[in-house]
Design a protein around this motif. Structure first.
Motif, mmCIF file in Angstrom:
data_model
loop_
_atom_site.group_PDB
_atom_site.id
_atom_site.type_symbol
_atom_site.label_atom_id
_atom_site.label_comp_id
_atom_site.label_asym_id
_atom_site.label_seq_id
_atom_site.Cartn_x
_atom_site.Cartn_y
_atom_site.Cartn_z
ATOM 1 N N ARG A 39 -21.216 -4.706 -23.841
ATOM 2 C CA ARG A 39 -20.844 -3.533 -23.432
ATOM 3 C C ARG A 39 -21.064 -3.835 -21.391
ATOM 4 O O ARG A 39 -21.673 -4.393 -21.150
ATOM 5 C CB ARG A 39 -21.967 -2.314 -23.326
ATOM 6 C CG ARG A 39 -20.743 -0.621 -22.428
ATOM 7 C CD ARG A 39 -21.943 0.584 -22.284
ATOM 8 N NE ARG A 39 -22.829 -0.361 -21.861
ATOM 9 C CZ ARG A 39 -24.007 0.780 -21.985
ATOM 10 N NH1 ARG A 39 -23.697 2.305 -22.965
ATOM 11 N NH2 ARG A 39 -25.259 0.763 -21.742
ATOM 12 N N LEU A 63 -10.187 -8.064 -13.792
ATOM 13 C CA LEU A 63 -11.336 -7.307 -14.947
ATOM 14 C C LEU A 63 -11.300 -7.587 -15.902
ATOM 15 O O LEU A 63 -12.184 -8.417 -16.662
ATOM 16 C CB LEU A 63 -11.067 -6.398 -14.505
ATOM 17 C CG LEU A 63 -11.106 -4.764 -14.090
ATOM 18 C CD1 LEU A 63 -11.074 -3.579 -13.924
ATOM 19 C CD2 LEU A 63 -13.241 -5.087 -13.990
ATOM 20 N N HIS A 110 -22.603 -6.834 -16.331
ATOM 21 C CA HIS A 110 -22.390 -5.955 -14.359
ATOM 22 C C HIS A 110 -21.042 -6.435 -14.119
ATOM 23 O O HIS A 110 -21.544 -7.604 -13.457
ATOM 24 C CB HIS A 110 -23.508 -5.815 -14.168
ATOM 25 C CG HIS A 110 -24.985 -4.946 -14.724
ATOM 26 N ND1 HIS A 110 -25.042 -3.895 -14.642
ATOM 27 C CD2 HIS A 110 -26.110 -6.095 -14.640
ATOM 28 C CE1 HIS A 110 -26.811 -4.050 -15.450
ATOM 29 N NE2 HIS A 110 -27.089 -4.971 -15.706
ATOM 30 N N TYR A 129 -12.658 1.687 -17.501
ATOM 31 C CA TYR A 129 -13.605 2.891 -17.555
ATOM 32 C C TYR A 129 -13.907 3.922 -17.478
ATOM 33 O O TYR A 129 -13.056 4.384 -16.763
ATOM 34 C CB TYR A 129 -14.364 1.790 -16.412
ATOM 35 C CG TYR A 129 -14.452 0.685 -16.948
ATOM 36 C CD1 TYR A 129 -15.914 -0.039 -17.070
ATOM 37 C CD2 TYR A 129 -13.423 -0.663 -16.665
ATOM 38 C CE1 TYR A 129 -15.793 -1.674 -18.011
ATOM 39 C CE2 TYR A 129 -13.576 -2.129 -17.183
ATOM 40 C CZ TYR A 129 -14.744 -2.409 -17.137
ATOM 41 O OH TYR A 129 -14.491 -3.938 -18.089
ATOM 42 N N ARG A 130 -15.300 4.729 -17.317
ATOM 43 C CA ARG A 130 -15.380 5.897 -17.764
ATOM 44 C C ARG A 130 -16.733 6.189 -16.485
ATOM 45 O O ARG A 130 -17.801 5.069 -17.222
ATOM 46 C CB ARG A 130 -15.252 7.039 -18.827
ATOM 47 C CG ARG A 130 -13.891 6.737 -19.087
ATOM 48 C CD ARG A 130 -12.981 7.593 -18.665
ATOM 49 N NE ARG A 130 -11.668 7.619 -19.572
ATOM 50 C CZ ARG A 130 -10.556 6.706 -18.303
ATOM 51 N NH1 ARG A 130 -10.815 5.985 -18.099
ATOM 52 N NH2 ARG A 130 -9.199 6.677 -19.172
ATOM 53 N N GLU A 184 -13.740 -9.586 -18.010
ATOM 54 C CA GLU A 184 -14.454 -9.398 -19.754
ATOM 55 C C GLU A 184 -14.470 -10.394 -20.746
ATOM 56 O O GLU A 184 -15.254 -10.153 -21.514
ATOM 57 C CB GLU A 184 -13.519 -8.047 -19.814
ATOM 58 C CG GLU A 184 -14.061 -6.843 -19.776
ATOM 59 C CD GLU A 184 -12.960 -5.850 -19.403
ATOM 60 O OE1 GLU A 184 -11.379 -5.622 -20.229
ATOM 61 O OE2 GLU A 184 -12.338 -4.780 -19.058
ATOM 62 N N GLU A 215 -20.516 7.612 -16.493
ATOM 63 C CA GLU A 215 -21.600 8.645 -17.672
ATOM 64 C C GLU A 215 -22.142 9.208 -16.677
ATOM 65 O O GLU A 215 -23.383 9.039 -15.645
ATOM 66 C CB GLU A 215 -22.073 7.365 -18.198
ATOM 67 C CG GLU A 215 -21.771 6.613 -19.239
ATOM 68 C CD GLU A 215 -22.746 5.473 -20.185
ATOM 69 O OE1 GLU A 215 -23.236 5.265 -19.676
ATOM 70 O OE2 GLU A 215 -22.174 5.302 -20.788
ATOM 71 N N ASP A 224 -20.448 -3.067 -17.711
ATOM 72 C CA ASP A 224 -20.639 -1.903 -16.522
ATOM 73 C C ASP A 224 -19.962 -1.796 -15.025
ATOM 74 O O ASP A 224 -20.479 -3.183 -14.769
ATOM 75 C CB ASP A 224 -21.761 -0.732 -16.434
ATOM 76 C CG ASP A 224 -22.971 -1.768 -15.928
ATOM 77 O OD1 ASP A 224 -22.970 -2.387 -14.712
ATOM 78 O OD2 ASP A 224 -24.029 -2.197 -16.824
ATOM 79 N N ALA A 225 -19.994 -0.893 -14.209
ATOM 80 C CA ALA A 225 -19.799 -1.227 -12.653
ATOM 81 C C ALA A 225 -20.492 -0.435 -12.372
ATOM 82 O O ALA A 225 -20.606 0.595 -11.942
ATOM 83 C CB ALA A 225 -18.314 -1.175 -12.833
ATOM 84 N N TRP A 269 -9.950 1.132 -11.669
ATOM 85 C CA TRP A 269 -11.493 1.139 -12.923
ATOM 86 C C TRP A 269 -11.191 2.245 -14.176
ATOM 87 O O TRP A 269 -10.651 2.121 -15.048
ATOM 88 C CB TRP A 269 -12.841 2.048 -12.020
ATOM 89 C CG TRP A 269 -13.625 1.293 -11.888
ATOM 90 C CD1 TRP A 269 -13.664 1.430 -10.558
ATOM 91 C CD2 TRP A 269 -14.484 -0.363 -12.106
ATOM 92 N NE1 TRP A 269 -13.771 -0.096 -10.122
ATOM 93 C CE2 TRP A 269 -14.607 -1.138 -10.998
ATOM 94 C CE3 TRP A 269 -13.839 -1.108 -13.267
ATOM 95 C CZ2 TRP A 269 -15.128 -2.081 -10.955
ATOM 96 C CZ3 TRP A 269 -14.159 -2.312 -13.415
ATOM 97 C CH2 TRP A 269 -14.959 -3.266 -12.315
ATOM 98 N N GLN A 270 -10.825 3.089 -13.954
ATOM 99 C CA GLN A 270 -9.949 4.010 -14.786
ATOM 100 C C GLN A 270 -8.718 3.433 -15.423
ATOM 101 O O GLN A 270 -8.734 3.750 -16.908
ATOM 102 C CB GLN A 270 -9.664 5.817 -14.534
ATOM 103 C CG GLN A 270 -10.816 5.864 -14.458
ATOM 104 C CD GLN A 270 -10.669 7.401 -13.460
ATOM 105 O OE1 GLN A 270 -9.574 7.646 -13.080
ATOM 106 N NE2 GLN A 270 -11.720 8.582 -13.501
ATOM 107 N N HIS A 320 -11.560 4.578 -8.331
ATOM 108 C CA HIS A 320 -11.733 5.243 -9.192
ATOM 109 C C HIS A 320 -10.668 4.841 -10.197
ATOM 110 O O HIS A 320 -10.147 4.795 -11.290
ATOM 111 C CB HIS A 320 -12.029 6.801 -9.387
ATOM 112 C CG HIS A 320 -13.284 6.653 -8.636
ATOM 113 N ND1 HIS A 320 -13.431 7.814 -8.681
ATOM 114 C CD2 HIS A 320 -14.334 5.899 -8.201
ATOM 115 C CE1 HIS A 320 -14.944 8.419 -7.338
ATOM 116 N NE2 HIS A 320 -14.941 6.703 -7.460
#
Length: 159
Positions: free
Chosen positions: A123, A109, A89, A144-145, A113, A147, A125-126, A139-140, A136
């Motif tokens: 995996r 980041l 997380h 990251y995307r 990772e 869900e 998640d954020a 992160w993109q 956004h």
């Protein structure tokens, strides 16, 4: 201008080279809270000295801090890379407004990772606020995307 992007990349690399990543200590807590108040969108119920101290006591390596080589005591960025043995997380990715666009968020980041991979994570998640457009983009850019099939359900616990 053909050399403009190469020039920008070189400038970015020079700025990023001056960034130092390390884990947070209890001495950092007041400065971290100040950074989050200035740089992070939205506050958490754990954004206080007791909450951060409990986090560091539970997992001393989870809060990654970015500083500059010139001022290693002042955090200019953070990310919490929490690992519970099951999930990875990410919380509190924040970069001081006057230090943005220098690769600090990406470096934080990448370090998170690396931590997750070393711990066996599969995996990450954020937690990203829906109305945080600059967040956004960060992160993109890091891959990251959202869900859309998931919603966060919360319940505050008694003190």
């Amino acid at each position: 201008m053909p050399g403009a992007s190469a020039e920008a990349a070189a400038r970015q690399a020079r700025m990023t080279d001056r960034i130092v990543l390390r884990t947070a200590t209890a001495d950092d807590i007041p400065a971290l809270l100040d950074l989050w108040a200035r740089a992070a969108k939205g506050a958490s119920i754990t954004d206080d000295e007791a909450g951060v101290a409990a986090l560091l006591a539970r997992d001393p390596d989870c809060l990654i801090v970015a500083t500059t080589a010139d001022d290693p005591a002042t955090p200019v960025g953070t990310v919490i890379a929490g690992w519970d043995g099951w999930r990875c997380h990410l919380y509190r990715l924040a970069v001081a407004p006057d230090h943005r666009r220098r690769g600090i968020g990406a470096a934080l980041l990448a370090a998170a990772e690396e931590r997750f991979t070393a711990l066996g994570g599969r995996r990450a998640d954020a937690m990203v606020l829906d109305d945080n457009a600059p967040g956004h983009r960060t992160w993109q850019a890091a891959g990251y995307r959202p869900e859309p099939q998931w919603s966060r359900w919360v319940k505050p616990l008694p003190a």
